[in-house]
Design a protein around this motif. Structure first.
Motif, PDB file in Angstrom:
ATOM      1  N   HIS A 292     104.712 -42.871  12.747  1.00 58.53           N
ATOM      2  CA  HIS A 292     104.957 -44.131  12.027  1.00 58.53           C
ATOM      3  C   HIS A 292     104.455 -45.317  12.851  1.00 58.53           C
ATOM      4  O   HIS A 292     103.829 -46.245  12.313  1.00 58.53           O
ATOM      5  CB  HIS A 292     106.456 -44.262  11.746  1.00 58.53           C
ATOM      6  N   ARG A 293     104.703 -45.281  14.152  1.00 58.74           N
ATOM      7  CA  ARG A 293     104.233 -46.353  15.016  1.00 58.74           C
ATOM      8  C   ARG A 293     102.712 -46.403  15.046  1.00 58.74           C
ATOM      9  O   ARG A 293     102.113 -47.494  15.023  1.00 58.74           O
ATOM     10  CB  ARG A 293     104.781 -46.145  16.425  1.00 58.74           C
ATOM     11  N   PHE A 294     102.074 -45.247  15.068  1.00 55.56           N
ATOM     12  CA  PHE A 294     100.619 -45.196  15.093  1.00 55.56           C
ATOM     13  C   PHE A 294     100.041 -45.774  13.807  1.00 55.56           C
ATOM     14  O   PHE A 294      99.074 -46.551  13.836  1.00 55.56           O
ATOM     15  CB  PHE A 294     100.156 -43.755  15.279  1.00 55.56           C
ATOM     16  N   GLN A 295     100.620 -45.427  12.664  1.00 52.57           N
ATOM     17  CA  GLN A 295     100.113 -45.924  11.385  1.00 52.57           C
ATOM     18  C   GLN A 295     100.255 -47.439  11.289  1.00 52.57           C
ATOM     19  O   GLN A 295      99.371 -48.132  10.771  1.00 52.57           O
ATOM     20  CB  GLN A 295     100.851 -45.236  10.239  1.00 52.57           C
ATOM     21  N   ASN A 296     101.374 -47.972  11.790  1.00 50.86           N
ATOM     22  CA  ASN A 296     101.559 -49.427  11.772  1.00 50.86           C
ATOM     23  C   ASN A 296     100.505 -50.115  12.633  1.00 50.86           C
ATOM     24  O   ASN A 296      99.949 -51.164  12.248  1.00 50.86           O
ATOM     25  CB  ASN A 296     102.958 -49.778  12.267  1.00 50.86           C
ATOM     26  N   ALA A 297     100.230 -49.550  13.802  1.00 49.76           N
ATOM     27  CA  ALA A 297      99.221 -50.148  14.678  1.00 49.76           C
ATOM     28  C   ALA A 297      97.837 -50.063  14.058  1.00 49.76           C
ATOM     29  O   ALA A 297      97.025 -50.990  14.203  1.00 49.76           O
ATOM     30  CB  ALA A 297      99.248 -49.448  16.037  1.00 49.76           C
ATOM     31  N   GLN A 310      94.932 -45.482  19.775  1.00 51.91           N
ATOM     32  CA  GLN A 310      95.715 -44.725  20.750  1.00 51.91           C
ATOM     33  C   GLN A 310      95.659 -45.391  22.125  1.00 51.91           C
ATOM     34  O   GLN A 310      96.680 -45.480  22.835  1.00 51.91           O
ATOM     35  CB  GLN A 310      95.183 -43.291  20.839  1.00 51.91           C
ATOM     36  N   GLN A 311      94.469 -45.866  22.517  1.00 56.70           N
ATOM     37  CA  GLN A 311      94.349 -46.570  23.790  1.00 56.70           C
ATOM     38  C   GLN A 311      95.188 -47.843  23.803  1.00 56.70           C
ATOM     39  O   GLN A 311      95.836 -48.167  24.815  1.00 56.70           O
ATOM     40  CB  GLN A 311      92.884 -46.914  24.068  1.00 56.70           C
ATOM     41  N   LEU A 312      95.203 -48.556  22.688  1.00 59.77           N
ATOM     42  CA  LEU A 312      95.979 -49.785  22.598  1.00 59.77           C
ATOM     43  C   LEU A 312      97.471 -49.511  22.787  1.00 59.77           C
ATOM     44  O   LEU A 312      98.160 -50.222  23.544  1.00 59.77           O
ATOM     45  CB  LEU A 312      95.724 -50.464  21.250  1.00 59.77           C
ATOM     46  N   LEU A 313      97.979 -48.471  22.127  1.00 59.84           N
ATOM     47  CA  LEU A 313      99.396 -48.120  22.265  1.00 59.84           C
ATOM     48  C   LEU A 313      99.717 -47.713  23.706  1.00 59.84           C
ATOM     49  O   LEU A 313     100.777 -48.067  24.237  1.00 59.84           O
ATOM     50  CB  LEU A 313      99.752 -46.989  21.300  1.00 59.84           C
ATOM     51  N   MET A 314      98.796 -46.998  24.328  1.00 57.44           N
ATOM     52  CA  MET A 314      99.041 -46.580  25.701  1.00 57.44           C
ATOM     53  C   MET A 314      99.014 -47.780  26.657  1.00 57.44           C
ATOM     54  O   MET A 314      99.817 -47.859  27.601  1.00 57.44           O
ATOM     55  CB  MET A 314      98.010 -45.537  26.130  1.00 57.44           C
ATOM     56  N   PRO A 335     103.293 -42.681  24.216  1.00 58.30           N
ATOM     57  CA  PRO A 335     103.559 -43.175  22.859  1.00 58.30           C
ATOM     58  C   PRO A 335     103.259 -42.166  21.764  1.00 58.30           C
ATOM     59  O   PRO A 335     103.685 -42.370  20.618  1.00 58.30           O
ATOM     60  CB  PRO A 335     102.636 -44.392  22.749  1.00 58.30           C
ATOM     61  N   LEU A 336     102.528 -41.096  22.074  1.00 60.46           N
ATOM     62  CA  LEU A 336     102.100 -40.146  21.042  1.00 60.46           C
ATOM     63  C   LEU A 336     102.469 -38.724  21.448  1.00 60.46           C
ATOM     64  O   LEU A 336     101.593 -37.890  21.712  1.00 60.46           O
ATOM     65  CB  LEU A 336     100.591 -40.259  20.810  1.00 60.46           C
ATOM     66  N   PRO A 337     103.751 -38.393  21.507  1.00 59.95           N
ATOM     67  CA  PRO A 337     104.142 -37.034  21.905  1.00 59.95           C
ATOM     68  C   PRO A 337     103.882 -36.028  20.789  1.00 59.95           C
ATOM     69  O   PRO A 337     103.754 -36.392  19.617  1.00 59.95           O
ATOM     70  CB  PRO A 337     105.647 -37.177  22.170  1.00 59.95           C
ATOM     71  N   SER A 338     103.815 -34.770  21.159  1.00 57.00           N
ATOM     72  CA  SER A 338     103.698 -33.680  20.184  1.00 57.00           C
ATOM     73  C   SER A 338     105.017 -32.938  20.123  1.00 57.00           C
ATOM     74  O   SER A 338     105.907 -33.139  20.957  1.00 57.00           O
ATOM     75  CB  SER A 338     102.571 -32.718  20.580  1.00 57.00           C
ATOM     76  N   LYS A 488      98.425 -16.788  16.980  1.00 54.24           N
ATOM     77  CA  LYS A 488      97.881 -18.061  16.555  1.00 54.24           C
ATOM     78  C   LYS A 488      98.378 -19.174  17.480  1.00 54.24           C
ATOM     79  O   LYS A 488      99.504 -19.137  17.947  1.00 54.24           O
ATOM     80  CB  LYS A 488      98.308 -18.359  15.113  1.00 54.24           C
ATOM     81  N   PRO A 489      97.542 -20.161  17.757  1.00 60.67           N
ATOM     82  CA  PRO A 489      97.999 -21.264  18.595  1.00 60.67           C
ATOM     83  C   PRO A 489      99.237 -21.912  18.010  1.00 60.67           C
ATOM     84  O   PRO A 489      99.482 -21.850  16.804  1.00 60.67           O
ATOM     85  CB  PRO A 489      96.797 -22.225  18.584  1.00 60.67           C
ATOM     86  N   MET A 490     100.045 -22.521  18.861  1.00 58.71           N
ATOM     87  CA  MET A 490     101.262 -23.166  18.409  1.00 58.71           C
ATOM     88  C   MET A 490     100.934 -24.220  17.371  1.00 58.71           C
ATOM     89  O   MET A 490      99.976 -24.977  17.499  1.00 58.71           O
ATOM     90  CB  MET A 490     101.985 -23.794  19.606  1.00 58.71           C
ATOM     91  N   GLU A 491     101.744 -24.282  16.325  1.00 58.31           N
ATOM     92  CA  GLU A 491     101.429 -25.173  15.223  1.00 58.31           C
ATOM     93  C   GLU A 491     101.446 -26.637  15.638  1.00 58.31           C
ATOM     94  O   GLU A 491     100.853 -27.487  14.981  1.00 58.31           O
ATOM     95  CB  GLU A 491     102.445 -24.970  14.092  1.00 58.31           C
ATOM     96  N   ASP A 492     102.133 -26.924  16.735  1.00 61.42           N
ATOM     97  CA  ASP A 492     102.230 -28.314  17.172  1.00 61.42           C
ATOM     98  C   ASP A 492     101.274 -28.585  18.325  1.00 61.42           C
ATOM     99  O   ASP A 492     101.499 -29.499  19.101  1.00 61.42           O
ATOM    100  CB  ASP A 492     103.656 -28.623  17.622  1.00 61.42           C
ATOM    101  N   GLU A 493     100.212 -27.799  18.449  1.00 65.88           N
ATOM    102  CA  GLU A 493      99.285 -27.988  19.540  1.00 65.88           C
ATOM    103  C   GLU A 493      98.604 -29.360  19.452  1.00 65.88           C
ATOM    104  O   GLU A 493      98.298 -29.978  20.443  1.00 65.88           O
ATOM    105  CB  GLU A 493      98.246 -26.888  19.545  1.00 65.88           C
ATOM    106  N   ALA A 494      98.378 -29.827  18.267  1.00 63.52           N
ATOM    107  CA  ALA A 494      97.745 -31.129  18.080  1.00 63.52           C
ATOM    108  C   ALA A 494      98.457 -31.869  16.968  1.00 63.52           C
ATOM    109  O   ALA A 494      98.932 -31.252  16.007  1.00 63.52           O
ATOM    110  CB  ALA A 494      96.257 -30.982  17.757  1.00 63.52           C
ATOM    111  N   VAL A 495      98.563 -33.174  17.076  1.00 65.29           N
ATOM    112  CA  VAL A 495      99.233 -33.995  16.064  1.00 65.29           C
ATOM    113  C   VAL A 495      98.184 -34.847  15.369  1.00 65.29           C
ATOM    114  O   VAL A 495      97.459 -35.606  16.018  1.00 65.29           O
ATOM    115  CB  VAL A 495     100.306 -34.897  16.706  1.00 65.29           C
ATOM    116  N   PRO A 496      98.051 -34.728  14.029  1.00 65.27           N
ATOM    117  CA  PRO A 496      97.058 -35.525  13.297  1.00 65.27           C
ATOM    118  C   PRO A 496      97.523 -36.970  13.159  1.00 65.27           C
ATOM    119  O   PRO A 496      98.145 -37.354  12.168  1.00 65.27           O
ATOM    120  CB  PRO A 496      96.988 -34.809  11.948  1.00 65.27           C
ATOM    121  N   TRP A 497      97.215 -37.795  14.171  1.00 65.53           N
ATOM    122  CA  TRP A 497      97.703 -39.179  14.149  1.00 65.53           C
ATOM    123  C   TRP A 497      97.031 -39.982  13.055  1.00 65.53           C
ATOM    124  O   TRP A 497      97.566 -40.995  12.612  1.00 65.53           O
ATOM    125  CB  TRP A 497      97.459 -39.820  15.505  1.00 65.53           C
ATOM    126  N   GLY A 498      95.852 -39.562  12.647  1.00 65.14           N
ATOM    127  CA  GLY A 498      95.172 -40.326  11.593  1.00 65.14           C
ATOM    128  C   GLY A 498      95.725 -40.063  10.242  1.00 65.14           C
ATOM    129  O   GLY A 498      95.305 -40.664   9.274  1.00 65.14           O
TER     130      GLY A 498
END
Length: 498
Positions: A292-297, A310-314, A335-338, A488-498
């Motif tokens: 939610h924070r990423f979408q607002n930014a 992502q760089q801006l939030l960091m 700011p962007l944990p998985s 299979k890789p863990m389902e939370d290996e990557a978070v689709p921030w976009g």
């Protein structure tokens, strides 16, 4: 062949399988071993005795060492790469007690470092030496006066002696009472400062003991050896970034081994801390908040790309970083944990304040222990001996697992066999193994190529394999056939921030 004089059996062949009377079962046994089948069930399924199985494990271990020694020559000769991003952590393994009169556990700790991009595990080193006789070392140490000598001047300083164990039990009890169960970064710093040796994080209490076979090595010696090996492997790498679990021993070993390259700005080190106790519900909530924070930014800055947001939030988190602990290390909240790494906190240990804001934010964004944690997870899932044991209240903290090892040396062998299979045999969803992604292999390695590896004839074209009747026949080895596949890789290996 059998000698007609002494009647001993010997072999004149230079093949890697002398005295392998059931060589045709090797692949099946190794496959079951790497897929969490208990030892007793392997013996039943393959119609072999337990002594035969342990002999097979010794053979698999020798072959794994020979194979990886040949394949990793390129690393030792100066592996060329522009950048490496690495994750380092430790995992503990419990050894069952062998005497009902003494139900204390032996716990081994193994340190591993994995590449964040390829997943390749460069080393897995337990703090154990199986080649030493404990009684002989204890007697020699007493004769030399080691128990009364400061550790820096001892002959057997790297080994755990009985006198060290007794002192550790008393120190651990006092530190645990002072710590009060807290486990945040500040509490970890306070605990490190309270120890006589901040680099030693091993805690021995009344429920743990030293191994009866072989000798346990002080963790700081294992850590220093691990990072000195990495220093040799990465001589040809342009820049190396370490992301390490918050542990003073790991920090000291890394900075000591790479101190000159840290000063020349070729090596950077970060602490990464994760709340592994968070529940699934809490993890999902944290990821939802971050999304939610990423979408607002992103809506507030439509001209920026996803990565720039992502760089801006960091950069905002870098500005809010706070100093914690005796050494005033500056920590920030990622700011962007998985879901795999909730409540992730990061600390830059080698900050010379010479990086541009965007560059620094990018390094913080890469902070993760996922590569090494995934390797540890598969060890638990695939090796029955190393599955996490369960402690019950009635056991007073002691643990018992029916499938666990009784000899620590077996754990050391299985970990090396597993590392080779993980790096070279098992392909991921992209069809590549970690060794392929790193550039050390062109295709997945079949188990037959590992079992019948011969350094003098590598790569193998044909291998002699005994049929079930005990004879032999020459058959081609199918290098890509019947490959073991990763889960299979863990389902939370990557978070689709976009």
């Amino acid at each position: 062949m059998r000698c007609q004089v002494c009647r001993k059996i010997f072999s004149l062949t230079d093949k890697p399988t002398p005295r392998q009377r059931s060589a045709h079962k090797n692949r099946q046994i190794l496959t079951l071993l790497l897929n969490k089948m208990p030892f007793a069930r392997i013996c039943e399924a393959c119609d072999i005795t337990m002594s035969t199985l342990y002999g097979k494990i010794d053979f698999f271990h020798r072959q794994a060492l020979a194979f990886v020694a040949a394949r990793e020559q390129r690393l030792h000769q100066g592996f060329k790469k522009n950048r490496l991003y690495l994750a380092t952590d430790r995992q503990d393994y419990v050894v069952n007690w062998t005497c009902r009169a003494d139900k204390r556990n032996v716990t081994l700790s193994a340190v591993a470092t994995a590449d964040l991009q390829s997943g390749y595990v460069f080393g897995m080193h337990p703090n154990y030496d199986a080649g030493l006789d404990r009684n002989a070392v204890e007697a020699a140490a007493k004769q030399l006066g080691d128990p009364q000598t400061p550790s820096a001047f001892r002959r057997y300083a790297r080994l755990w002696l009985e006198s060290d164990y007794q002192r550790s039990v008393n120190d651990t009890l006092n530190r645990r009472q002072a710590r009060g169960g807290q486990n945040d970064p500040a509490a970890v710093y306070a605990d490190s400062a309270a120890r006589q040796d901040p680099e030693s994080s091993e805690e021995y209490d009344q429920g743990r003991k030293l191994p009866d076979q072989g000798m346990q090595v002080h963790s700081e010696y294992t850590l220093y050896a691990h990072f000195l090996l990495l220093r040799q492997l990465f001589r040809g790498v342009g820049k190396v970034r370490f992301y390490m679990d918050q542990e003073s021993g790991i920090r000291a070993a890394c900075l000591a081994a790479f101190q000159d390259r840290v000063r020349s700005r070729e090596v950077d080190a970060f602490y990464v801390r994760i709340n592994k106790e968070a529940t699934v519900t809490e993890r999902r909530a944290l990821v939802a908040q971050a999304r939610h924070r990423f979408q607002n930014a992103r809506q507030a800055h439509p001209h920026l790309t996803e990565f720039e947001v992502q760089q801006l939030l960091m950069q905002q988190e870098i500005a809010r970083a706070s100093a914690i602990g005796k050494w005033k290390d500056r920590w920030l909240v990622h700011p962007l944990p998985s879901k795999a790494e909730p409540q992730k906190a990061v600390c830059y240990l080698t900050d010379f304040r010479d990086y541009a804001p965007d560059h620094l934010a990018s390094l913080y964004l890469k902070a993760s222990l996922h590569a090494v944690d995934r390797f540890f997870m598969l060890i638990r899932r695939r090796l029955s001996l190393l599955e996490r044991p369960v402690a019950t209240p009635s056991a007073s903290g002691r643990t018992w697992y029916g499938y666990a090892a009784y000899n620590p040396a077996t754990i050391v062998k299985l970990l090396e066999i597993f590392r080779v299979a993980y790096n070279y045999v098992w392909a991921g969803q992209d069809g590549k193994t970690p060794a392929m992604r790193l550039g050390l292999a062109k295709a997945p390695i079949a188990l037959e190529d590992l079992l019948y590896f011969d350094a003098h004839t590598e790569p193998p074209r044909q291998r002699r394999k005994a049929d079930r009747s005990g004879g032999g026949r020459t058959v081609p080895v199918r290098r890509r056939s019947e490959l073991l596949r990763d889960p299979k890789p863990m389902e939370d290996e990557a978070v689709p921030w976009g």
